[in-house]
Design an enzyme around this catalytic site. Sequence first.
Site, mmCIF file in Angstrom:
data_model
loop_
_atom_site.group_PDB
_atom_site.id
_atom_site.type_symbol
_atom_site.label_atom_id
_atom_site.label_comp_id
_atom_site.label_asym_id
_atom_site.label_seq_id
_atom_site.Cartn_x
_atom_site.Cartn_y
_atom_site.Cartn_z
ATOM 1 N N TYR A 1 -13.421 1.610 12.397
ATOM 2 C CA TYR A 1 -12.442 2.040 11.379
ATOM 3 C C TYR A 1 -12.164 3.539 11.458
ATOM 4 O O TYR A 1 -11.507 3.977 12.374
ATOM 5 C CB TYR A 1 -12.986 1.595 10.034
ATOM 6 C CG TYR A 1 -11.982 1.217 8.965
ATOM 7 C CD1 TYR A 1 -10.732 0.738 9.258
ATOM 8 C CD2 TYR A 1 -12.333 1.315 7.607
ATOM 9 C CE1 TYR A 1 -9.850 0.380 8.249
ATOM 10 C CE2 TYR A 1 -11.457 0.957 6.588
ATOM 11 C CZ TYR A 1 -10.214 0.496 6.918
ATOM 12 O OH TYR A 1 -9.353 0.134 5.909
ATOM 13 N N TRP A 2 -12.685 4.349 10.534
ATOM 14 C CA TRP A 2 -12.352 5.781 10.542
ATOM 15 C C TRP A 2 -13.480 6.644 11.085
ATOM 16 O O TRP A 2 -13.508 7.833 10.865
ATOM 17 C CB TRP A 2 -11.973 6.225 9.130
ATOM 18 C CG TRP A 2 -10.606 5.735 8.746
ATOM 19 C CD1 TRP A 2 -10.308 4.622 8.003
ATOM 20 C CD2 TRP A 2 -9.342 6.318 9.094
ATOM 21 N NE1 TRP A 2 -8.943 4.487 7.866
ATOM 22 C CE2 TRP A 2 -8.333 5.508 8.519
ATOM 23 C CE3 TRP A 2 -8.958 7.440 9.835
ATOM 24 C CZ2 TRP A 2 -6.963 5.788 8.658
ATOM 25 C CZ3 TRP A 2 -7.603 7.722 9.973
ATOM 26 C CH2 TRP A 2 -6.624 6.902 9.386
ATOM 27 N N ARG B 1 -15.484 -2.735 10.616
ATOM 28 C CA ARG B 1 -15.196 -2.461 9.203
ATOM 29 C C ARG B 1 -16.335 -1.656 8.545
ATOM 30 O O ARG B 1 -17.411 -1.518 9.117
ATOM 31 C CB ARG B 1 -15.028 -3.806 8.463
ATOM 32 C CG ARG B 1 -13.841 -4.636 8.910
ATOM 33 C CD ARG B 1 -12.516 -4.107 8.407
ATOM 34 N NE ARG B 1 -12.477 -3.946 6.965
ATOM 35 C CZ ARG B 1 -11.468 -3.348 6.325
ATOM 36 N NH1 ARG B 1 -10.435 -2.866 6.990
ATOM 37 N NH2 ARG B 1 -11.501 -3.220 5.009
ATOM 38 N N ASP C 1 1.178 3.551 3.390
ATOM 39 C CA ASP C 1 1.734 2.641 4.406
ATOM 40 C C ASP C 1 3.238 2.510 4.209
ATOM 41 O O ASP C 1 4.023 2.603 5.159
ATOM 42 C CB ASP C 1 1.120 1.242 4.287
ATOM 43 C CG ASP C 1 -0.323 1.173 4.745
ATOM 44 O OD1 ASP C 1 -1.192 1.691 4.013
ATOM 45 O OD2 ASP C 1 -0.603 0.617 5.832
ATOM 46 N N TRP D 1 0.862 -1.199 0.000
ATOM 47 C CA TRP D 1 0.000 0.000 0.000
ATOM 48 C C TRP D 1 0.886 1.234 0.000
ATOM 49 O O TRP D 1 1.913 1.271 0.698
ATOM 50 C CB TRP D 1 -0.908 0.009 1.234
ATOM 51 C CG TRP D 1 -2.301 -0.502 0.943
ATOM 52 C CD1 TRP D 1 -3.412 0.250 0.748
ATOM 53 C CD2 TRP D 1 -2.720 -1.867 0.811
ATOM 54 N NE1 TRP D 1 -4.505 -0.567 0.499
ATOM 55 C CE2 TRP D 1 -4.099 -1.864 0.526
ATOM 56 C CE3 TRP D 1 -2.063 -3.103 0.869
ATOM 57 C CZ2 TRP D 1 -4.846 -3.029 0.328
ATOM 58 C CZ3 TRP D 1 -2.797 -4.272 0.673
ATOM 59 C CH2 TRP D 1 -4.168 -4.221 0.407
ATOM 60 N N ASN D 2 0.432 2.232 -0.746
ATOM 61 C CA ASN D 2 1.213 3.439 -1.016
ATOM 62 C C ASN D 2 1.664 4.191 0.250
ATOM 63 O O ASN D 2 2.857 4.234 0.560
ATOM 64 C CB ASN D 2 0.335 4.318 -1.925
ATOM 65 C CG ASN D 2 0.969 5.586 -2.376
ATOM 66 O OD1 ASN D 2 1.743 6.187 -1.674
ATOM 67 N ND2 ASN D 2 0.621 6.023 -3.577
ATOM 68 N N TYR E 1 -7.532 -11.016 -0.504
ATOM 69 C CA TYR E 1 -7.968 -9.617 -0.456
ATOM 70 C C TYR E 1 -8.961 -9.349 -1.576
ATOM 71 O O TYR E 1 -8.809 -9.836 -2.704
ATOM 72 C CB TYR E 1 -6.752 -8.698 -0.624
ATOM 73 C CG TYR E 1 -7.138 -7.232 -0.634
ATOM 74 C CD1 TYR E 1 -7.407 -6.556 0.551
ATOM 75 C CD2 TYR E 1 -7.262 -6.536 -1.842
ATOM 76 C CE1 TYR E 1 -7.787 -5.207 0.533
ATOM 77 C CE2 TYR E 1 -7.637 -5.195 -1.860
ATOM 78 C CZ TYR E 1 -7.899 -4.547 -0.673
ATOM 79 O OH TYR E 1 -8.278 -3.224 -0.691
ATOM 80 N N ASP F 1 -11.204 5.539 4.774
ATOM 81 C CA ASP F 1 -12.218 4.921 3.911
ATOM 82 C C ASP F 1 -13.672 5.244 4.253
ATOM 83 O O ASP F 1 -14.442 5.610 3.390
ATOM 84 C CB ASP F 1 -12.069 3.398 3.941
ATOM 85 C CG ASP F 1 -10.696 2.928 3.473
ATOM 86 O OD1 ASP F 1 -9.815 3.781 3.257
ATOM 87 O OD2 ASP F 1 -10.522 1.714 3.318
ATOM 88 N N GLU G 1 -4.188 -2.288 14.198
ATOM 89 C CA GLU G 1 -4.388 -1.373 13.080
ATOM 90 C C GLU G 1 -4.887 -0.023 13.611
ATOM 91 O O GLU G 1 -4.424 1.030 13.200
ATOM 92 C CB GLU G 1 -5.406 -1.969 12.101
ATOM 93 C CG GLU G 1 -5.581 -1.153 10.827
ATOM 94 C CD GLU G 1 -6.538 -1.793 9.836
ATOM 95 O OE1 GLU G 1 -7.175 -2.811 10.172
ATOM 96 O OE2 GLU G 1 -6.667 -1.269 8.723
HETATM 97 C C1 DGY Z 1 -9.228 -1.614 2.357
HETATM 98 O O1 DGY Z 1 -9.312 -2.546 1.578
HETATM 99 O O2 DGY Z 1 -9.798 -1.536 3.440
HETATM 100 C C2 DGY Z 1 -8.329 -0.517 2.021
HETATM 101 O O3 DGY Z 1 -8.326 0.485 2.964
HETATM 102 C C3 DGY Z 1 -8.606 0.039 0.661
HETATM 103 O O4 DGY Z 1 -7.379 0.398 0.209
#
Ligand code: DGY
Length: 424
Positions: free
Chosen positions: A351-352, A199, A39, A36-37, A84, A166, A395
């Site tokens: 999450y966010w 999530r 990261d 991931w960029n 994934y 996200d 995380e």
């Molecule tokens: C995810 O899959 O949760 C990522 O954050 C998307 O890049």
Amino acid sequence: MTLETEKIYDHALEVLKENDRGSYTVPTKGLYPFQWNWDSCLTALGQFHYDEARAWTEIETLFANQWADGMVPHIVFHVYSDGYFPGPDVWDTKRPIATSGITQPPVAGFAIKRLYDRAADKAAAATRARALLPRIDAWHRWFYEMRDPGGEGLVAILHPWESGRDNSIDWDEAFERVPTDGVEPYVRRDTQHADPAHRPTKEQYDRYLYLVQLFRSLGWDNSKLHDASPFKVVDPGFNAILIRSMNDLADLAEELGELEIARVNRERAAKGLAALDSLWSDNHGQYLCRDRITGELIESASIGGILPAFAAVPKARAQEIARTIERWSTQVKYIIPSHDPADARFEPKRYWRAPAWLVMNYMIQDGLRAVGEVAVADHIVKSSLELITRSGFAEYYDPTTGEPCGGGRFTWTAAMVIEFLEAA
Ligand code: DGY
């Protein structure tokens, strides 16, 4: 270092090493099995402390996968894994090494400046930095060409995944405009690795996928995506990272004699900084997102509007942000929550939508320290290390209890801990 901090440090090194795949590092086994960029760029800061050369490689591997138009993709799918979703077949970007088709917060300029400044072997660092300078500059140019076609000085994200935040509350209203019809059937993999309650929701995933399909149908032609996207948001945090990276890249370019790269980055950063002020909210004591489709500010006080402390915003703004963090800190046990705890939409484990993230803490304390807000910066670091001691290298964390959430043994969390401990 005390015995306890030494133990934490060693554990952080262990996490970084177990996620290292030789020339890039996965964010964590299982949940995120690729590169991931942002990261990677932040991970390099931690790697630097045990292997300077390896830290540069992390960023070079990412930039080896830069697109011809300048974009640096948010995921590089180096090695096949079916763990994934959405994988390379869904993105279908037709790159030599498969990548996603969207980007992520541009921290690379900031990261390489920090690697260069600290380098023991300056000559080797200069060679590696010189090779990356034009590539990072091309990425910065790409943002203004493709994500700011009106020339306002601020760039838009076209997908919530680009922000890195996200499922932030920031996107809720604008995201309603993204339809969900015609989304191909899919099976999520994230909820098999992490608690689904931590999530994004199914409805959000449908919309994430709708946008991916729309952009794919346009052949990932970036000259078309901005106008075609039903989701276009100007995120102050994203722009602040870009502005900081442009200023850092300009400083570094100047030092290395690349004066034209220095000039254009300095110029764009100054324009961006002036435009950023239009996102300030006196009411919230922070910046807000703007929906580029309606032109309205979004009433959502998230960490995206706190993050501009990382850029060279006016000192009075940074000080006001510090007061906002202090206010938030009276309502949670650990800082910094990713959303205002007084907001009814605050969800402490999702999450966010409230959880605390160490990368955010790292960037924000860095900016606050630079303007003399040392007590708040120290509080952020203290809280970060308490979270690690209580809950390990998660995380992200529930800011009300400190409970670990999302994936475990997380690379960038470990990298930030090393940074905090090295500075102590
Ligand atoms: C995810 O899959 O949760 C990522 O954050 C998307 O890049």
